[in-house]
Write a protein that holds these residues in place. Structure first.
Motif, PDB file in Angstrom:
ATOM      1  N   ALA A   1       1.057  -1.157   0.039  1.00  0.00           N
ATOM      2  CA  ALA A   1      -0.117  -0.009   0.019  1.00  0.00           C
ATOM      3  C   ALA A   1       0.766   1.298   0.065  1.00  0.00           C
ATOM      4  N   LEU A   2       2.116   1.077   0.569  1.00  0.00           N
ATOM      5  CA  LEU A   2       2.855   2.250   0.734  1.00  0.00           C
ATOM      6  C   LEU A   2       3.332   2.778  -0.684  1.00  0.00           C
ATOM      7  N   VAL A   3       3.475   1.840  -1.516  1.00  0.00           N
ATOM      8  CA  VAL A   3       4.140   2.183  -2.972  1.00  0.00           C
ATOM      9  C   VAL A   3       2.828   2.033  -4.113  1.00  0.00           C
ATOM     10  N   THR A   4       1.721   1.842  -3.828  1.00  0.00           N
ATOM     11  CA  THR A   4       1.134   1.356  -4.881  1.00  0.00           C
ATOM     12  C   THR A   4      -0.245   2.324  -4.894  1.00  0.00           C
ATOM     13  N   ASP A   5      -0.592   3.039  -6.045  1.00  0.00           N
ATOM     14  CA  ASP A   5      -1.847   3.804  -6.172  1.00  0.00           C
ATOM     15  C   ASP A   5      -2.854   2.903  -6.362  1.00  0.00           C
ATOM     16  N   PRO A   6      -3.923   3.282  -5.916  1.00  0.00           N
ATOM     17  CA  PRO A   6      -5.153   2.621  -6.058  1.00  0.00           C
ATOM     18  C   PRO A   6      -5.790   2.953  -7.522  1.00  0.00           C
ATOM     19  N   PRO A   7      -6.611   1.915  -8.152  1.00  0.00           N
ATOM     20  CA  PRO A   7      -7.044   2.123  -9.428  1.00  0.00           C
ATOM     21  C   PRO A   7      -7.781   3.091  -9.484  1.00  0.00           C
ATOM     22  N   ASP A   8      -7.916   3.949 -10.592  1.00  0.00           N
ATOM     23  CA  ASP A   8      -8.523   5.183 -10.827  1.00  0.00           C
ATOM     24  C   ASP A   8      -9.990   4.892 -10.324  1.00  0.00           C
TER      25      ASP A   8
ATOM     26  N   TRP B   1      -6.169   2.985   0.799  1.00  0.00           N
ATOM     27  CA  TRP B   1      -6.535   1.397   0.696  1.00  0.00           C
ATOM     28  C   TRP B   1      -7.219   0.760   1.684  1.00  0.00           C
ATOM     29  N   TRP B   2      -6.968   1.238   2.750  1.00  0.00           N
ATOM     30  CA  TRP B   2      -7.642   0.871   4.028  1.00  0.00           C
ATOM     31  C   TRP B   2      -9.239   1.118   3.860  1.00  0.00           C
ATOM     32  N   LEU B   3      -9.422   2.313   3.358  1.00  0.00           N
ATOM     33  CA  LEU B   3     -10.956   2.501   3.243  1.00  0.00           C
ATOM     34  C   LEU B   3     -11.192   1.648   2.058  1.00  0.00           C
ATOM     35  N   ILE B   4     -10.718   1.375   1.072  1.00  0.00           N
ATOM     36  CA  ILE B   4     -11.135   0.541  -0.004  1.00  0.00           C
ATOM     37  C   ILE B   4     -11.340  -0.741   0.522  1.00  0.00           C
ATOM     38  N   GLY B   5     -10.478  -1.385   1.385  1.00  0.00           N
ATOM     39  CA  GLY B   5     -10.541  -2.828   1.997  1.00  0.00           C
ATOM     40  C   GLY B   5     -11.789  -2.768   2.908  1.00  0.00           C
ATOM     41  N   VAL B   6     -12.057  -1.655   3.520  1.00  0.00           N
ATOM     42  CA  VAL B   6     -12.734  -2.025   4.694  1.00  0.00           C
ATOM     43  C   VAL B   6     -14.401  -1.871   4.352  1.00  0.00           C
TER      44      VAL B   6
END
Length: 465
Positions: free
Chosen positions: A340-347, A378-383
């Motif tokens: 998550a530190l180095v990966t941008d979420p998909p648009d 990423w946390w918000l996406i996952g949760v």
């Protein structure tokens, strides 16, 4: 000269076998004298079983523990995959009430459609408005709800009980995984070492450049995954097995246990013969390590432990073993804190999560657009996916990234006690730890969204609430 001693027959013995069955006298030494390798799915399945079945399986594995060996590749995949298995299980149970209500509503619509179809026939062929009105009187939304009320309650109560009986939660993987120590004790120090980078590179290149294009098992069906390294996972495992069998210890027999029955492990059935592990694998192990190979499914393996080592396994446990061994839908690479530190979420994905969570303030909108807040995004996406606030998008990767954990000890030194939050806004002040990146966002968030974020974190840390 015996038939099996004839050079031609001896040379192609593996290819002459009709299937994968062996007489007990030849199969037993694989359990009592051989090297036993469990594929990743065997270990992850321990998180799928009910507590009683899990105890039976672990007790069975303890009987064969002296023969077990854990390849580095299996250990890595297991450690990384535990949360995904638990999270999927929790999500399935969390989503179940909505799924049941949806199906019942579909049934209601189907009944109403059937009523209307009959009304149209009555009107068209008999001009019978009175009969149509009678149907409306007896078949309507209220009558349907009344008729199904007991069934709905029964179904939802079963789901509620199942959720209450779960002894594993997503947060427990990072803080209180009771299964991991049991598995670690099974293997002791019988664990493969990490291959040096140059060895890993050479093996990946061999898989992608030579073996996969020529469909040489194992793993050629995985070609085309996200990266060559991910594609080569099965081949990396195979190379470790061959290297171990050829080592100074001198293992004459190798028993590999896996639920993977794809064509890159099993030769498809032909007339007069069912599917079988590829004979080329047995030939390769014999040629490179002077060892015999046997591959078994989970059920075959556990039945063998019962037969040859007197394990106590019930038929119900075998049924759970079969269910857990069913193929899972493939997912994208797991997003942990490191990724998550180095990966941008998909648009658009973080924005979709923002909306699904019911957030509204500009402070949070700014956080989901800032490259420095990838962990929060990423946390918000996952949760929101984990708690059923939204449907997963096509190709969306699973996320293992808790914002809070209820444990005695912190998962990392930089996590802060729950007392960092005010009394009344966080229920686990003395018994939890909070991620610093989460606290940073919470401190900067107005009260309206602050409470929403904290409720999401509470639900993730304790799904029973």
């Amino acid at each position: 000269m015996e038939q099996n001693d004839l050079p031609l027959i001896r040379q192609y013995q593996a290819w002459l076998q009709i299937g994968d069955s062996l007489p007990d006298a030849e199969r037993e030494p694989f359990f009592t004298k051989g090297l036993v390798v469990l594929d990743t799915n065997l270990l992850l399945n321990l998180y799928e079983y009910t507590p009683s079945a899990r105890e039976q399986v672990l007790a069975a594995l303890e009987l064969i523990a002296p023969r077990l060996w854990l390849p580095y590749q299996v250990g890595l995949e297991f450690i990384r995959g535990r949360h995904r298995v638990i999270a999927n299980r929790v999500k399935t149970l969390t989503d179940a009430p909505d799924a049941i209500n949806h199906k019942l509503n579909e049934a209601r619509r189907a009944v109403v459609a059937a009523r209307d179809a009959v009304k149209n026939l009555l009107l068209k062929y008999a001009q019978d408005d009175e009969a149509g009105a009678e149907l409306d009187k007896h078949i309507n939304q209220q009558s349907f709800d009344d008729a199904l009320a007991d069934w709905r309650s029964m179904l939802l109560n079963h789901i509620k009980k199942l959720k209450a009986q779960q002894d594993l939660k997503p947060g427990s993987v990072a803080s209180d995984d009771k299964i991991l120590p049991r598995i670690a004790a099974l293997f002791g120090d019988r664990i493969g070492v990490q291959p040096p980078p140059e060895v890993l590179r050479r093996r990946v290149e061999e898989a992608s450049a030579y073996r996969f294009p020529n469909e040489i098992p194992p793993g050629f069906r995985d070609a085309g995954k996200e990266t060559p390294l991910r594609s080569a996972g099965d081949f990396l495992l195979w190379e470790e097995i061959v290297e171990k069998a050829a080592g100074t210890e001198g293992h004459e027999r190798v028993l590999l246990v896996s639920a993977d029955a794809k064509e890159d492990w099993y030769e498809p059935a032909e007339q007069g013969r069912g599917p079988r592990p590829w004979p080329i694998l047995a030939d390769e192990l014999r040629l490179r390590a002077d060892a015999s190979l046997r591959i078994e499914t989970p059920r075959q393996f556990y039945q063998g432990i019962k037969q040859f080592l007197d394990a106590d396994l019930t038929e119900n446990t075998y049924e759970e073993i079969d269910r857990a061994a069913e193929p899972r839908e493939p997912e994208g690479p797991l997003i942990t804190e490191t990724e998550a530190l180095v990966t941008d979420p998909p648009d658009g994905l973080a924005l979709a999560a923002y909306r699904a969570a019911g957030l509204a303030t500009s402070a949070i909108r700014k956080a989901i657009e800032s490259p420095s807040q990838r962990l929060f995004q990423w946390w918000l996406i996952g949760v929101t996916r984990e708690l059923g606030r939204r449907e997963a998008q096509r190709g969306e990767p699973p996320v293992e990234l808790p914002a809070a954990i209820c444990t005695d000890a912190p998962p990392a030194p930089h996590w802060e006690r729950g007392t960092a939050l005010k009394p009344g806004e966080w229920p686990y002040r003395a018994s939890s730890w909070l991620a610093p990146w989460f606290l940073q966002v919470v401190y900067a968030t107005p009260d309206a969204d602050r409470q929403t974020l904290l409720r999401l974190a509470v639900r993730q840390a304790d799904p029973s609430r």
